[in-house]
Scaffold this active site. Structure first.
Site, PDB file in Angstrom:
ATOM      1  N   ASP A  11      -6.530  -4.645  -3.679  1.00 33.62           N
ATOM      2  CA  ASP A  11      -6.261  -3.373  -3.589  1.00 33.62           C
ATOM      3  C   ASP A  11      -5.087  -2.860  -4.345  1.00 33.62           C
ATOM      4  O   ASP A  11      -4.698  -1.762  -4.518  1.00 33.62           O
ATOM      5  CB  ASP A  11      -6.204  -3.286  -2.049  1.00 33.62           C
ATOM      6  CG  ASP A  11      -6.990  -3.858  -1.406  1.00 33.62           C
ATOM      7  OD1 ASP A  11      -7.565  -5.177  -1.420  1.00 33.62           O
ATOM      8  OD2 ASP A  11      -7.600  -3.406  -0.150  1.00 33.62           O
ATOM      9  N   ASP A  40       0.944  -1.250  -0.033  1.00 33.00           N
ATOM     10  CA  ASP A  40      -0.158  -0.057   0.102  1.00 33.00           C
ATOM     11  C   ASP A  40       0.766   1.350  -0.056  1.00 33.00           C
ATOM     12  O   ASP A  40       0.247   2.249   0.364  1.00 33.00           O
ATOM     13  CB  ASP A  40      -1.027  -0.205   1.209  1.00 33.00           C
ATOM     14  CG  ASP A  40      -2.217  -0.866   1.004  1.00 33.00           C
ATOM     15  OD1 ASP A  40      -2.716  -0.992  -0.027  1.00 33.00           O
ATOM     16  OD2 ASP A  40      -2.563  -1.512   1.979  1.00 33.00           O
TER      17      ASP A  40
END
Length: 368
Positions: free
Chosen positions: A148, A91
């Site tokens: 994601d 991320d």
């Protein structure tokens, strides 16, 4: 969609109040109407770039220095995570595209450029050559990928363009191909997590993650897939990515039509109390608006209209414009099974609401 400027004016006024209350803080979920700072002990938390991102969007929209100043302070605080290599994982795109890279794009700040390139190098270093994927998380998850990640790989495309070095985008393309092959199902739904043998690169199984089960359809994961594959198409002109974004978008819209334009937490799961995830709706709205720009006008209108319906549902039923409270969008869900984290405000829902409104005006700052 009417009143976009009115909404943005109210949002800007509210965020200025939030920023003043939290000073240089990095918020996540408001509790009892107030944000608290994530703290340096959680400086590598995956959401820590989103408030910076919405501050840069509002600075771009209004020109008010207060937004820029707070965003810059957040960026500096994130240095600890880069310098100490604290729990960094897939991320890093969310964290530094919305802070350092945004700053560099807006101001040309060379220190910000270096931060962004460091983050891109961290992401590239996670590439598994046997499996052709960027691994998710840390610890014992050496063979995991996550949907994601499709929203993080634009950091690699930016780094390739910035350095005129194709290696970064090659990693991004290989990873997108693997996600497309192993996480996107024939019906257009997406698994959240896929597990591979990290030594051989062979696919093993889907893992449930934040959805109901390994073969369910966590709505925020579907939203990441729509927007992520649309962005991969924008960066590569690979029609396969565009077709995947359309496929997942059609699946998403077929399911949201049954929930009054606000997504359930999971589209393939038993209903639960407080079964909404507005963050999924706001992410999907941005993805649909991106998709609408990439398609012929008549086809694009369908996705733009769907995005507007989701935005209207959230603006009219789940948005608090009061300057006395923190957090814009309620009705979010961290995951399906957790006892807490239902019907909450999530900082990334606020970010994507703002981006979507600016996309409708075609005046957003491109952070992807």
């Amino acid at each position: 969609m009417e009143k976009i400027d009115d909404y943005l004016d109210k949002i800007a006024t509210k965020v200025l109040s939030e920023s003043a209350r939290i000073a240089e803080g990095i918020p996540y979920i408001p509790e009892n109407g107030r944000y608290t700072d994530m703290g340096q002990e959680d400086i590598a938390w995956w959401t820590n770039g989103f408030f910076g991102g919405l501050l840069w969007q509002l600075y771009h929209h209004t020109g008010k220095e207060a937004f820029k100043s707070h965003a810059e302070r957040i960026e500096v605080r994130l240095d600890q995570a880069l310098d100490e290599f604290v729990e960094l994982h897939h991320d890093v795109g969310f964290m530094w595209l919305h802070t350092a890279v945004a700053n560099y794009r807006a101001t040309g700040n060379e220190k910000s450029r270096v931060r962004g390139l460091k983050a891109a190098s961290v992401l590239a270093s996670r590439f598994n050559s046997k499996g052709q994927f960027i691994r998710a998380w840390n610890e014992d998850k050496t063979g995991w990928i996550i949907i994601d990640s499709m929203m993080n790989i634009p950091l690699l495309h930016w780094a390739s363009a910035e350095l005129n070095d194709p290696r970064f985008k090659q990693f991004a393309i290989a990873h997108a191909d693997t996600v497309q092959q192993y996480l996107i199902r024939k019906d257009g739904s997406s698994a959240h997590i896929g597990s591979f043998n990290p030594e051989s690169g062979d696919f093993i199984e889907w893992i449930g993650g934040q959805g109901f089960s390994s073969d369910s359809a966590w709505s925020r994961g579907q939203a990441w897939a729509i927007y992520g594959f649309a962005l991969s198409y924008r960066h590569t002109n690979n029609d396969d990515y565009l077709n995947t974004a359309i496929q997942v978008a059609n699946y998403f819209l077929a399911n949201i039509s049954q929930t009054n334009d606000v997504p359930a937490v999971d589209f393939k799961a038993p209903a639960i109390e407080e079964d909404t995830d507005t963050s999924a709706g706001m992410i999907a709205a941005c993805g649909l608006l991106e998709l609408s720009r990439l398609l012929p006008k008549e086809q694009g209108k369908i996705y733009k209209a769907a995005a507007e319906k989701m935005l209207t549902a959230v603006l009219e039923g789940y948005t608090d414009f009061s300057v006395e409270t923190d957090g814009l969008v309620s009705g979010g869900a961290v995951d399906y099974h957790g006892k807490e984290g239902k019907n909450v405000g999530l900082v990334y829902a606020d970010y994507f609401l703002i981006e979507a409104l600016l996309k409708l005006k075609e005046t957003e700052m491109d952070l992807w």
